[in-house]
Scaffold this active site. Structure first.
Site, PDB file in Angstrom:
ATOM      1  N   PRO A  28      52.114  36.726  62.545  1.00  0.00           N
ATOM      2  CA  PRO A  28      53.116  35.853  61.924  1.00  0.00           C
ATOM      3  C   PRO A  28      54.391  35.761  62.773  1.00  0.00           C
ATOM      4  CG  PRO A  28      52.217  37.369  60.286  1.00  0.00           C
ATOM      5  CD  PRO A  28      51.656  37.796  61.615  1.00  0.00           C
TER       6      PRO A  28
ATOM      7  N   GLU B 213      85.212  41.198  40.523  1.00  0.00           N
ATOM      8  CA  GLU B 213      84.039  41.616  41.305  1.00  0.00           C
ATOM      9  C   GLU B 213      83.988  40.935  42.672  1.00  0.00           C
ATOM     10  OE1 GLU B 213      84.034  39.517  38.792  1.00  0.00           O
ATOM     11  OE2 GLU B 213      82.444  38.019  38.915  1.00  0.00           O
TER      12      GLU B 213
ATOM     13  N   CYS C 147      85.844  36.952  32.701  1.00  0.00           N
ATOM     14  CA  CYS C 147      85.889  35.502  32.507  1.00  0.00           C
ATOM     15  C   CYS C 147      85.341  35.131  31.125  1.00  0.00           C
ATOM     16  CB  CYS C 147      85.189  34.797  33.653  1.00  0.00           C
ATOM     17  SG  CYS C 147      85.886  33.157  33.906  1.00  0.00           S
TER      18      CYS C 147
ATOM     19  N   LEU D 257      64.202  37.756  53.707  1.00  0.00           N
ATOM     20  CA  LEU D 257      63.994  38.915  54.583  1.00  0.00           C
ATOM     21  C   LEU D 257      65.284  39.734  54.741  1.00  0.00           C
ATOM     22  CD1 LEU D 257      61.758  37.617  57.518  1.00  0.00           C
ATOM     23  CD2 LEU D 257      61.116  39.057  55.588  1.00  0.00           C
TER      24      LEU D 257
ATOM     25  N   GLN E 219      54.560  36.157  66.072  1.00  0.00           N
ATOM     26  CA  GLN E 219      54.253  35.335  67.254  1.00  0.00           C
ATOM     27  C   GLN E 219      54.331  33.850  66.911  1.00  0.00           C
ATOM     28  OE1 GLN E 219      50.717  36.483  69.472  1.00  0.00           O
ATOM     29  NE2 GLN E 219      50.763  38.485  68.511  1.00  0.00           N
TER      30      GLN E 219
ATOM     31  N   HIS F  53      87.875  36.922  38.301  1.00  0.00           N
ATOM     32  CA  HIS F  53      86.656  37.641  38.690  1.00  0.00           C
ATOM     33  C   HIS F  53      86.981  38.770  39.673  1.00  0.00           C
ATOM     34  CE1 HIS F  53      83.583  34.804  37.086  1.00  0.00           C
ATOM     35  NE2 HIS F  53      84.613  33.985  37.136  1.00  0.00           N
TER      36      HIS F  53
ATOM     37  N   LYS G  57      68.412  38.265  55.923  1.00  0.00           N
ATOM     38  CA  LYS G  57      69.225  37.830  57.077  1.00  0.00           C
ATOM     39  C   LYS G  57      70.695  38.154  56.860  1.00  0.00           C
ATOM     40  CE  LYS G  57      68.230  33.481  57.317  1.00  0.00           C
ATOM     41  NZ  LYS G  57      67.108  32.843  56.739  1.00  0.00           N
TER      42      LYS G  57
ATOM     43  N   MET H 116      85.770  37.936  28.826  1.00  0.00           N
ATOM     44  CA  MET H 116      87.123  38.093  28.268  1.00  0.00           C
ATOM     45  C   MET H 116      87.319  37.082  27.144  1.00  0.00           C
ATOM     46  SD  MET H 116      90.084  36.054  28.720  1.00  0.00           S
ATOM     47  CE  MET H 116      91.844  36.209  28.817  1.00  0.00           C
TER      48      MET H 116
END
Ligand code: GLN
Length: 554
Positions: free
Chosen positions: A193, A515, A387, A17, A195, A513, A19, A390
């Site tokens: 759902p 990123e 990584c 969802l 509730q 890395h 979170k 490369m």
């Protein structure tokens, strides 16, 4: 004893969802009001950490500065908040049990019977408070992975209940994220759902303070009222979380719904400072109105699951914004590139302005990666290898420029005559898999006249690693003489951290890395410059095309 206020984020009805995004958005708003905030994630699975998980299972493994292999949600936390996280920010059931069992083996429990309650829940509570104890934070947000009602998350929920009891309801609040589905045939939003999931949470002794409702449609007043009444929360604590075009919009949507305001009120914290979201808004504005589009190929072996390359994809969003461009990613399965002719054909058809070869482990798809790199090198298309990407660039150069037949990484071929990528001595005797790689932040010194130094605009950097194999320095002289240069070295070990190609517009491979360090506030310089090079390549190509059409028309 606790120093910070605590916000727990639980989820109900289904997983996925968002979170992590809601928690990050709330954290961003609180940070923008001047609070010092951190987020941690507690995952109910039994792995000690996600390090040994196949990316198809759980998406990318995010590595922190201190070398922890963690859940990809920590990437969102860092990208939104621009603060580093650590091992303490991600705890799994496996780690909790591991700690308890280690203590038991050491005799620390003095002969007691070790049980889920109190020993496991006490250990969870101790971990809930670890970052709090550093006294660096006003507010600690804890995301509980999984769904309320799952057997495996019960001890976490019980620990939240106890902590709220220990610290008081003004110091610990619970935000419950739920789904309000829209039934097309009935033309209605359904609250049942939600509730049910709140009821489940209440049975575990937790009354949520705030409901955040994921929904495709606007939540009308009556629906909000209904949920408030039946879920026992106040009307203004029913927060709508509509689907949005980009995750970077969510903090502003949450601000509009006053999620931050409600949380602060519940925690008895001041609300007079409005969040200063100026920088964020500027970023979002540029993100939504790019002036150009540029097509970049992302070549990897897990491309069917985009989450496996989450941080790379997000880094491209940040770098795109810096260049006022939209990066259109072309996800390419490296296994489809294993025939060199077909690879070249596919590459030219796709008209890519940049090629990124992704990280990875094992030999599946490796030859496809090498073929794509050859195409990028020979056709002077901007190239970025991360990584394993490369390492593949090194192998490709060894085979096709240096003429070292069958050169390889000893990861792929233990018997290769030319192990241009090889295991380091101190990795050779390690048998176990978990947590045994070169992990976390290491320093790197850049050569002044390099694309890397130009991008970073400095020569001393620190970047995060996650690998076992390294460039084999026995071949370094040969490589450099032929034009593949080591432009970044680890100052302590002389390990090659960056390679570049002389005479190519932009050909950079990094053993680390990058990123993992790109954030909204600080887009990563290598991504920014790679995208810039891709835009230049695209521009040149367009000019060339124009010329040829003009010529043919004449
Ligand atoms: N498999 C390679 C190694 O272990 C590269 C790892 C990676 O790409 N993260 O060295």
């Amino acid at each position: 004893m606790a120093y910070a206020k605590h916000i727990f984020v639980t989820g109900g009805v289904t997983s996925s969802l968002g979170k992590g995004i809601v928690a990050s958005s709330l954290a961003k708003l609180l940070q923008a009001r001047g609070f010092s905030v951190t987020i941690q994630k507690f995952d109910p699975y039994i792995n000690i950490d996600p390090g040994t998980l196949n990316p198809y299972e759980h998406g990318e493994c995010y590595v922190t500065d201190d070398g922890a292999e963690t859940d990809l949600d920590l990437g969102h936390y860092e990208r939104f908040l621009n603060i580093p996280t650590s091992q303490a920010n991600n705890v799994t059931t496996g780690r909790v049990y591991y700690n308890v069992i280690t203590k038991e083996r050491n005799g620390d429990y003095l002969g007691k019977t070790i049980q889920v309650i109190p020993h496991i829940t006490d250990e969870i509570k101790r971990n809930f408070l670890l970052l709090d104890r550093s006294q660096k934070y006003d507010i600690v947000i804890t995301e509980i992975g999984g769904c309320v009602g799952d057997i495996e998350s019960l001890p976490f929920i019980e620990a939240v209940r106890q902590l709220r009891w220990d610290l008081g309801a003004n110091n610990v609040i619970v935000i419950h994220l739920t789904l309000v589905p829209y039934l097309k045939s009935a033309g209605e939003l359904k609250t049942k759902p939600t509730q049910h999931s709140v009821k489940q949470l209440s049975e575990a002794g937790i009354q949520p303070d705030i409901l955040v409702c994921r929904s495709e449609q606007e939540l009308p007043k009556e629906i909000r009222k209904k949920m408030a009444l039946f879920c026992n929360v106040s009307y203004d604590c029913v927060i709508e979380a509509r689907d949005s075009e980009t995750i970077y919009e969510v903090p502003l949507l949450m601000q509009k719904e006053q999620l931050d305001q409600r949380a602060l009120q519940k925690l008895n914290l001041p609300t007079y400072n409005d969040p200063d979201m100026t920088v964020w808004k500027k970023f979002l504005k540029k993100l939504k109105a790019p002036r150009r589009t540029v097509k970049i190929g992302l070549i990897g072996k897990y491309v069917e699951l985009h989450d496996a390359y989450k941080s790379i994809a997000e880094s491209f969003i940040h770098a795109g914004v810096m260049n006022e461009a939209k990066v259109q990613l072309e996800w390419i399965q490296s296994e489809t590139l294993e025939n060199p002719d077909e690879c070249a054909e596919k590459m030219s058809q796709l008209k890519l302005s940049g090629i990124l070869v992704a990280p990875g482990f094992g030999s599946r798809g490796i030859e496809g990666k090498i073929n794509a790199i050859r195409y990028a090198r020979e056709n002077k298309i901007p190239f970025f290898g991360i990584c394993l990407g490369m390492q593949c660039a090194v192998i490709e150069f060894a085979r096709h420029v240096l003429g070292l037949k069958n050169a390889n990484s000893s990861e792929m071929d233990k018997e290769t005559e030319h192990p241009v990528i090889d295991l380091m001595e101190d990795q050779k005797n390690i048998q176990r898999l978990g947590g045994t790689m070169r992990l976390g932040a290491y320093p790197c010194t850049l050569k002044a006249e390099s694309k890397a130094a130009e991008s970073y605009n400095k020569t001393e950097i620190k970047e995060r690693h996650r690998h076992r194999y390294e460039f084999n320095n026995q071949y370094l002289e040969q490589f450099e003489a032929a034009g593949m240069l080591a432009t970044g070295l680890n100052p302590d070990t002389q390990l090659v951290e960056i390679i570049e190609l002389k005479g190519h517009p932009w050909f950079v491979g990094t053993q680390f890395h990058p990123e993992l360090k790109s954030t909204v506030d600080n887009p990563h310089p290598l991504f920014v410059h790679f995208v810039k090079a891709a835009l230049q390549f695209d521009q040149k190509n367009k000019e060339k095309e124009k010329e040829t059409t003009l010529k043919t028309e004449m």
